[in-house]
Design an enzyme around this catalytic site. Sequence first.
Site, PDB file in Angstrom:
ATOM      1  N   LEU A  64       0.817  -1.216   0.000  1.00 26.59           N
ATOM      2  CA  LEU A  64       0.000   0.000   0.000  1.00 26.59           C
ATOM      3  C   LEU A  64       0.852   1.269   0.000  1.00 26.59           C
ATOM      4  CD1 LEU A  64      -2.866  -1.141   2.395  1.00 26.59           C
ATOM      5  CD2 LEU A  64      -2.805  -1.140  -0.095  1.00 26.59           C
ATOM      6  N   LYS A  65       2.149   1.117   0.086  1.00 27.35           N
ATOM      7  CA  LYS A  65       3.094   2.243  -0.016  1.00 27.35           C
ATOM      8  C   LYS A  65       2.582   3.484   0.718  1.00 27.35           C
ATOM      9  CE  LYS A  65       5.135   0.684  -4.356  1.00 27.35           C
ATOM     10  NZ  LYS A  65       4.212  -0.368  -4.804  1.00 27.35           N
ATOM     11  N   LEU A  66       2.475   3.357   2.036  1.00 27.62           N
ATOM     12  CA  LEU A  66       1.920   4.451   2.841  1.00 27.62           C
ATOM     13  C   LEU A  66       2.879   5.638   2.912  1.00 27.62           C
ATOM     14  CD1 LEU A  66       0.414   2.614   5.962  1.00 27.62           C
ATOM     15  CD2 LEU A  66      -0.605   2.986   3.710  1.00 27.62           C
ATOM     16  N   ASN A  71       1.546  10.563  12.714  1.00 26.14           N
ATOM     17  CA  ASN A  71       0.468   9.999  13.525  1.00 26.14           C
ATOM     18  C   ASN A  71      -0.472   9.145  12.677  1.00 26.14           C
ATOM     19  OD1 ASN A  71      -1.142   9.912  16.053  1.00 26.14           O
ATOM     20  ND2 ASN A  71      -2.649  10.948  14.751  1.00 26.14           N
ATOM     21  N   GLN A 188       8.124  -5.110 -17.683  1.00 27.00           N
ATOM     22  CA  GLN A 188       9.278  -5.098 -16.783  1.00 27.00           C
ATOM     23  C   GLN A 188      10.544  -4.950 -17.613  1.00 27.00           C
ATOM     24  OE1 GLN A 188       9.243  -4.895 -13.638  1.00 27.00           O
ATOM     25  NE2 GLN A 188       7.636  -6.116 -12.685  1.00 27.00           N
TER      26      GLN A 188
HETATM   27  O1  C5P Z   1       3.439  -9.158 -13.089  1.00 29.85           O
HETATM   28  P1  C5P Z   1       4.784  -8.867 -12.499  1.00 29.85           P
HETATM   29  O2  C5P Z   1       5.562 -10.113 -12.121  1.00 29.85           O
HETATM   30  O3  C5P Z   1       5.582  -7.901 -13.309  1.00 29.85           O
HETATM   31  O4  C5P Z   1       4.381  -8.185 -11.121  1.00 29.85           O
HETATM   32  C1  C5P Z   1       5.260  -7.573 -10.323  1.00 29.85           C
HETATM   33  C2  C5P Z   1       4.594  -6.996  -9.096  1.00 29.85           C
HETATM   34  O5  C5P Z   1       5.576  -6.273  -8.401  1.00 29.85           O
HETATM   35  C3  C5P Z   1       3.469  -6.010  -9.390  1.00 29.85           C
HETATM   36  O6  C5P Z   1       2.503  -6.141  -8.362  1.00 29.85           O
HETATM   37  C4  C5P Z   1       4.133  -4.669  -9.339  1.00 29.85           C
HETATM   38  O7  C5P Z   1       3.331  -3.635  -8.871  1.00 29.85           O
HETATM   39  C5  C5P Z   1       5.243  -4.912  -8.347  1.00 29.85           C
HETATM   40  N1  C5P Z   1       6.390  -4.037  -8.552  1.00 29.85           N
HETATM   41  C6  C5P Z   1       7.147  -4.016  -9.704  1.00 29.85           C
HETATM   42  N2  C5P Z   1       8.220  -3.210  -9.834  1.00 29.85           N
HETATM   43  C7  C5P Z   1       8.541  -2.432  -8.857  1.00 29.85           C
HETATM   44  C8  C5P Z   1       7.829  -2.426  -7.678  1.00 29.85           C
HETATM   45  C9  C5P Z   1       6.747  -3.259  -7.551  1.00 29.85           C
HETATM   46  O8  C5P Z   1       6.875  -4.740 -10.644  1.00 29.85           O
HETATM   47  N3  C5P Z   1       9.587  -1.695  -9.014  1.00 29.85           N
END
Ligand code: C5P
Length: 237
Positions: A64-66, A71, A188
């Site tokens: 969720l990357k808060l 607080n 990716q």
């Molecule tokens: O489908 P895939 O294997 O690419 O999913 C990778 C997961 O990791 C996704 O939920 C994506 O949001 C997350 N993620 C990413 N790269 C990042 C950070 C998080 O792919 N740098």
Amino acid sequence: MSLDARERLIVALDVPSVAAGEAMVGRLGDAVRFYKIGYQLAFAGGLPFAARLVASGKRVFLDLKLHDIGNTVAKGVESVAQMGATFLTVHAYPQTMKAAVEGKQGSKLRILAVTVLTSYDDADLAAAGYEMSVKELAAARAAQARDIGVDGLVCSPEEAASLRDIAGPGMVLVTPGIRPAGSVTGDQKRIMTPARAIEAGANYLVVGRPVLEAREPKAVADAIVAEIEQTAKSQGV
Ligand code: C5P
């Protein structure tokens, strides 16, 4: 840090509905013990679903990357801890990380910091007002995370080895961007096979589409676990 290979695979449940999530968890069965839930599913009923997964014995990573005032972060993290999640992400701002570490006290929840989003390059950082390169800022934030007592970092497998030097042996490194040999890369850009990521020092691998979009998701998950196991054994990690 010695971990069962099957505990080290985290499947990203990037699906649009709880029904789709339940169907995938059902298909994967015992092959997968750890699931990541992000914005898409979290805001489509995924939080009660996450609690049900925990109750059924699965581990849950809430991505969720808060980031908010301290607080608010601390109270939010307390609620996440109560629902039994194992990992939660926060942005790596010192105030936010300190509040998250305070909020998880007394629970099993582990906080993971996101140093710099991988969609950012140096020009994006400059446009956001930073006078550092991505590499410098990521290294600085990793050191801050370590000093504050954050449990781990999310990083690309390519960054794992250099961040391990900063993080030390105690922090967990969680890497997405994993593609088993022969799978489609999708959007990716910086990818590694499960074996290479383990060799680079990753403790947990996050895998989404290669599992979700496979004709036989369970077989793909089993193959990744086997690759993790074999590599970890040969590395003694
Ligand atoms: O489908 P895939 O294997 O690419 O999913 C990778 C997961 O990791 C996704 O939920 C994506 O949001 C997350 N993620 C990413 N790269 C990042 C950070 C998080 O792919 N740098």
